[in-house]
Design an enzyme around this catalytic site. Structure first.
Site, PDB file in Angstrom:
ATOM      1  N   HIS A  48     -49.289  13.316  -4.042  1.00 35.25           N
ATOM      2  CA  HIS A  48     -50.114  12.130  -4.262  1.00 35.25           C
ATOM      3  C   HIS A  48     -49.768  11.376  -5.549  1.00 35.25           C
ATOM      4  O   HIS A  48     -50.633  11.057  -6.368  1.00 35.25           O
ATOM      5  CB  HIS A  48     -51.608  12.491  -4.208  1.00 35.25           C
ATOM      6  CG  HIS A  48     -52.397  11.492  -3.412  1.00 35.25           C
ATOM      7  ND1 HIS A  48     -53.236  10.589  -3.986  1.00 35.25           N
ATOM      8  CD2 HIS A  48     -52.437  11.244  -2.082  1.00 35.25           C
ATOM      9  CE1 HIS A  48     -53.784   9.821  -3.043  1.00 35.25           C
ATOM     10  NE2 HIS A  48     -53.304  10.203  -1.885  1.00 35.25           N
TER      11      HIS A  48
ATOM     12  N   TRP B 277     -54.003   8.416  -8.839  1.00 38.64           N
ATOM     13  CA  TRP B 277     -54.867   9.313  -8.052  1.00 38.64           C
ATOM     14  C   TRP B 277     -54.106   9.917  -6.896  1.00 38.64           C
ATOM     15  O   TRP B 277     -53.245   9.392  -6.299  1.00 38.64           O
ATOM     16  CB  TRP B 277     -56.092   8.571  -7.502  1.00 38.64           C
ATOM     17  CG  TRP B 277     -56.917   9.470  -6.656  1.00 38.64           C
ATOM     18  CD1 TRP B 277     -57.634  10.562  -7.060  1.00 38.64           C
ATOM     19  CD2 TRP B 277     -57.087   9.399  -5.227  1.00 38.64           C
ATOM     20  NE1 TRP B 277     -58.245  11.171  -5.992  1.00 38.64           N
ATOM     21  CE2 TRP B 277     -57.919  10.473  -4.851  1.00 38.64           C
ATOM     22  CE3 TRP B 277     -56.602   8.536  -4.245  1.00 38.64           C
ATOM     23  CZ2 TRP B 277     -58.290  10.715  -3.541  1.00 38.64           C
ATOM     24  CZ3 TRP B 277     -56.968   8.766  -2.943  1.00 38.64           C
ATOM     25  CH2 TRP B 277     -57.814   9.839  -2.583  1.00 38.64           C
TER      26      TRP B 277
ATOM     27  N   ARG C 230     -50.388  20.327   6.813  1.00 39.79           N
ATOM     28  CA  ARG C 230     -50.286  20.002   5.383  1.00 39.79           C
ATOM     29  C   ARG C 230     -51.296  20.855   4.637  1.00 39.79           C
ATOM     30  O   ARG C 230     -52.483  20.876   4.998  1.00 39.79           O
ATOM     31  CB  ARG C 230     -50.612  18.517   5.181  1.00 39.79           C
ATOM     32  CG  ARG C 230     -50.351  18.029   3.782  1.00 39.79           C
ATOM     33  CD  ARG C 230     -50.947  16.653   3.545  1.00 39.79           C
ATOM     34  NE  ARG C 230     -52.378  16.721   3.289  1.00 39.79           N
ATOM     35  CZ  ARG C 230     -53.120  15.681   2.906  1.00 39.79           C
ATOM     36  NH1 ARG C 230     -52.568  14.494   2.754  1.00 39.79           N
ATOM     37  NH2 ARG C 230     -54.409  15.807   2.687  1.00 39.79           N
TER      38      ARG C 230
ATOM     39  N   GLU D  88     -48.900  11.802  11.088  1.00 34.83           N
ATOM     40  CA  GLU D  88     -50.084  12.430  10.468  1.00 34.83           C
ATOM     41  C   GLU D  88     -51.296  12.209  11.373  1.00 34.83           C
ATOM     42  O   GLU D  88     -51.497  11.112  11.900  1.00 34.83           O
ATOM     43  CB  GLU D  88     -50.342  11.807   9.091  1.00 34.83           C
ATOM     44  CG  GLU D  88     -51.523  12.446   8.365  1.00 34.83           C
ATOM     45  CD  GLU D  88     -51.740  11.844   6.982  1.00 34.83           C
ATOM     46  OE1 GLU D  88     -51.219  10.747   6.716  1.00 34.83           O
ATOM     47  OE2 GLU D  88     -52.432  12.490   6.169  1.00 34.83           O
TER      48      GLU D  88
ATOM     49  N   ARG E  45     -43.185   6.803   5.272  1.00 35.52           N
ATOM     50  CA  ARG E  45     -44.587   6.991   5.672  1.00 35.52           C
ATOM     51  C   ARG E  45     -45.332   5.702   6.005  1.00 35.52           C
ATOM     52  O   ARG E  45     -46.541   5.719   6.171  1.00 35.52           O
ATOM     53  CB  ARG E  45     -45.321   7.708   4.532  1.00 35.52           C
ATOM     54  CG  ARG E  45     -44.716   9.027   4.142  1.00 35.52           C
ATOM     55  CD  ARG E  45     -45.479  10.182   4.656  1.00 35.52           C
ATOM     56  NE  ARG E  45     -46.851  10.163   4.284  1.00 35.52           N
ATOM     57  CZ  ARG E  45     -47.861  10.332   5.124  1.00 35.52           C
ATOM     58  NH1 ARG E  45     -47.635  10.538   6.407  1.00 35.52           N
ATOM     59  NH2 ARG E  45     -49.119  10.307   4.704  1.00 35.52           N
TER      60      ARG E  45
ATOM     61  N   ASP F 133     -48.686  17.204  -0.158  1.00 36.82           N
ATOM     62  CA  ASP F 133     -48.784  15.837  -0.709  1.00 36.82           C
ATOM     63  C   ASP F 133     -49.083  15.929  -2.201  1.00 36.82           C
ATOM     64  O   ASP F 133     -50.160  16.384  -2.595  1.00 36.82           O
ATOM     65  CB  ASP F 133     -49.917  15.095   0.026  1.00 36.82           C
ATOM     66  CG  ASP F 133     -49.955  13.609  -0.281  1.00 36.82           C
ATOM     67  OD1 ASP F 133     -49.245  13.179  -1.214  1.00 36.82           O
ATOM     68  OD2 ASP F 133     -50.698  12.886   0.419  1.00 36.82           O
TER      69      ASP F 133
ATOM     70  N   TYR G 196     -57.269  15.329  -5.496  1.00 37.85           N
ATOM     71  CA  TYR G 196     -56.921  14.764  -4.209  1.00 37.85           C
ATOM     72  C   TYR G 196     -56.723  15.855  -3.133  1.00 37.85           C
ATOM     73  O   TYR G 196     -56.093  16.876  -3.385  1.00 37.85           O
ATOM     74  CB  TYR G 196     -55.606  13.937  -4.293  1.00 37.85           C
ATOM     75  CG  TYR G 196     -55.128  13.642  -2.912  1.00 37.85           C
ATOM     76  CD1 TYR G 196     -55.778  12.670  -2.163  1.00 37.85           C
ATOM     77  CD2 TYR G 196     -54.139  14.407  -2.299  1.00 37.85           C
ATOM     78  CE1 TYR G 196     -55.439  12.450  -0.854  1.00 37.85           C
ATOM     79  CE2 TYR G 196     -53.792  14.188  -0.984  1.00 37.85           C
ATOM     80  CZ  TYR G 196     -54.451  13.203  -0.265  1.00 37.85           C
ATOM     81  OH  TYR G 196     -54.134  13.007   1.047  1.00 37.85           O
TER      82      TYR G 196
ATOM     83  N   GLU H 272     -44.506  15.253  -0.130  1.00 36.32           N
ATOM     84  CA  GLU H 272     -44.856  13.828  -0.006  1.00 36.32           C
ATOM     85  C   GLU H 272     -45.255  13.217  -1.339  1.00 36.32           C
ATOM     86  O   GLU H 272     -45.917  13.872  -2.157  1.00 36.32           O
ATOM     87  CB  GLU H 272     -46.022  13.714   0.980  1.00 36.32           C
ATOM     88  CG  GLU H 272     -46.492  12.287   1.172  1.00 36.32           C
ATOM     89  CD  GLU H 272     -47.818  12.215   1.922  1.00 36.32           C
ATOM     90  OE1 GLU H 272     -48.190  13.199   2.607  1.00 36.32           O
ATOM     91  OE2 GLU H 272     -48.488  11.179   1.821  1.00 36.32           O
TER      92      GLU H 272
ATOM     93  N   GLU I  87     -46.707   5.746   2.128  1.00 36.07           N
ATOM     94  CA  GLU I  87     -47.963   5.352   2.769  1.00 36.07           C
ATOM     95  C   GLU I  87     -48.542   4.086   2.138  1.00 36.07           C
ATOM     96  O   GLU I  87     -49.314   3.386   2.770  1.00 36.07           O
ATOM     97  CB  GLU I  87     -48.987   6.487   2.754  1.00 36.07           C
ATOM     98  CG  GLU I  87     -49.510   6.823   1.375  1.00 36.07           C
ATOM     99  CD  GLU I  87     -50.420   8.039   1.367  1.00 36.07           C
ATOM    100  OE1 GLU I  87     -50.217   8.938   2.193  1.00 36.07           O
ATOM    101  OE2 GLU I  87     -51.319   8.086   0.518  1.00 36.07           O
TER     102      GLU I  87
HETATM  103  O1  KDG Z   1     -56.662   5.564   1.598  1.00 33.86           O
HETATM  104  C1  KDG Z   1     -55.814   6.477   0.977  1.00 33.86           C
HETATM  105  C2  KDG Z   1     -55.656   7.721   1.830  1.00 33.86           C
HETATM  106  O2  KDG Z   1     -55.327   7.400   3.135  1.00 33.86           O
HETATM  107  C3  KDG Z   1     -54.603   8.631   1.262  1.00 33.86           C
HETATM  108  O3  KDG Z   1     -55.003   9.046  -0.015  1.00 33.86           O
HETATM  109  C4  KDG Z   1     -54.377   9.829   2.169  1.00 33.86           C
HETATM  110  O4  KDG Z   1     -52.464  10.514   0.945  1.00 33.86           O
HETATM  111  C5  KDG Z   1     -53.049  10.463   1.988  1.00 33.86           C
HETATM  112  C6  KDG Z   1     -52.399  11.057   3.163  1.00 33.86           C
HETATM  113  O5  KDG Z   1     -51.273  11.509   3.029  1.00 33.86           O
HETATM  114  O6  KDG Z   1     -53.025  11.068   4.223  1.00 33.86           O
HETATM  115 MG    MG Z   2     -50.369  10.915   1.272  1.00 33.24          MG
END
Ligand code: KDG
Ligand code: MG
Length: 401
Positions: free
Chosen positions: A211, A401, A148, A338, A282, A209, A160, A235, A261
């Site tokens: 995010h 975020w 990634r 991951e 995820r 990602d 991020y 992602e 996630e």
């Molecule tokens: O606790 C939040 C994180 O695990 C996250 O921000 C990490 O987005 C993430 C990822 O894809 O690992």
């Molecule tokens: Mg993520």
């Protein structure tokens, strides 16, 4: 019949906070489970101690499904990350106990091997395109087959997935990233992947990602702009509380989509899966209610050709990595996992049999989950209050975020 005699919550911070549940039986067998919820660790610890543990004492540890149903339906208040992480901690610990009692690794109890090992992806993240390209190439040279790539966008100070620039940080309050600018980000990311793809060639799987930062139509546009670089997935392009939003994204791009996630329940992804709006789900064992629930989610997803690529950031403990390794080996529609290395001290606290070799995750053959907690080592690392960062846009408004 053995009974659950005792269950203890252990909060430790070997480099970062982890919440572990240790369940002991009258036969002298114990199992451990992960209940870590980043930035909200003590809420899970309290939920476990005050509400869950009293319900466990005296139960037969072998009845994993019934215990899951008891904790889910029996609370009346369903779902939610605190509840589901707590249930996950119990569930993993009971699978660990069952494996130890039967002398079998959990993957064997789940139906045996469905592959030789699980493909993993790891992270390259830097503050310039050149550094990111170099990191991806180094990871490829170390044997990783999937990486990634995240990179700081020029004009944005912190974001991020990118290492923060020096300086101390007051961890008693959330760190605020300012100046988020979606247009800059969307113009930049295709340039990043053009550079990475040119440098590493066609074989390496590349992931990214977003995010949760884009609107559906922006995500459609970014996905389209990235198509020529053939990402393994894009992602969390869009926050997925509104599952139908992914219809818009899907209409505009063939870049594969991953999300989930932050999901903790099958109902968080029901429409996404049923309408085939995503390619990869995820949800993780820890935030998704444990091995028991994630297996059901996987079976549901399999019907719709959706695969699993579970969350495995460093805030999910080495216990969850063990669960992921067992699930990955036994579950046909796990596509990738991951894998982010934990802080070194955390491997002292959590000795484990799982391993990552040549880009693949192996659970090992030890009975149960094959992971332990060294409580004396854990005691050396007391809880540290910490929050996830928050993000503000150029005009100061809070953004995801
Ligand atoms: O606790 C939040 C994180 O695990 C996250 O921000 C990490 O987005 C993430 C990822 O894809 O690992
Ligand atoms: Mg993520």
């Amino acid at each position: 019949m053995a009974k659950i005699e005792n269950a203890r919550v252990i909060v430790t911070s070997p480099g970062r906070n982890f919440v572990t549940l240790k369940i002991e039986t009258t036969d002298g067998v114990y199992g451990i489970g992960d209940g870590t919820l980043n930035g909200r660790e003590l809420a899970v610890a309290a939920y476990l101690r005050d509400h869950v543990v009293p319900m466990l004492i005296g139960r037969d540890p072998a009845d994993i499904e019934d215990t899951w149903q008891l904790l889910y339906k029996g609370a009346y208040w369903r779902r939610g990350p605190v509840t589901m992480a707590s249930i996950a901690a119990v569930d993993m610990a009971l699978w660990d106990i069952k494996g130890k009692v039967l002398g079998a690794p959990v993957w064997d109890l789940l139906g045996g091997r469905s592959r030789a090992a699980t493909l993993v992806y790891t992270h390259a993240s830097a503050r310039t395109i050149e550094e990111t390209v170099e990191q991806v190439a180094q990871l490829q040279a170390r044997g990783f087959k999937a990486v990634r790539a995240q990179c700081l966008v020029p004009g944005i100070d912190e974001m991020y997935g990118v290492p923060r620039q020096g300086g101390t940080e007051d961890s008693s309050l959330p760190f605020v990233e300012t100046g988020w600018d979606t247009s800059r980000y969307m113009r930049f990311v295709p340039k990043l992947f053009e550079a990475v793809r040119t440098a590493v060639g066609e074989e390496l799987h590349l992931l990214h990602d977003a995010h949760h930062r884009l609107s559906p139509i922006e995500a459609g546009r970014l996905g389209r702009d990235l198509e020529e670089f053939r990402l393994f997935w894009l992602e969390d392009a869009v926050p997925a509380e509104l599952q139908a939003a992914f219809r818009v994204v899907r209409q505009h791009t063939t870049t594969p989509l991953a999300v989930g996630e932050v999901f903790n329940n099958i109902h968080d992804c029901e429409q996404l899966v049923r309408e085939q709006l995503i390619d990869y789900l995820r949800m993780s064992a820890v935030h998704g209610g444990g091995i028991t629930h994630l297996r059901k989610v996987a079976a549901f997803a399999e019907v719709y050709h959706v695969k699993l690529g579970c969350h495995g950031a460093a805030d999910l403990s080495p216990v969850t990595m063990a669960a992921a390794a067992h699930l990955g080996l036994a579950t046909n529609n796990v596509a990738i996992q991951e894998y982010a290395e934990h802080p070194e001290q955390s491997y002292e606290v959590f000795p484990h049999h799982w391993s990552v070799v040549d880009g693949y995750l192996h659970p090992g053959d030890a009975p149960g989950l094959g992971v332990d907690i060294d409580e004396r080592a854990a005691e050396r690392f007391g809880y540290v209050r910490s929050y996830l960062p928050v993000s503000r846009k150029t005009d100061g408004a809070i953004s995801s975020w």
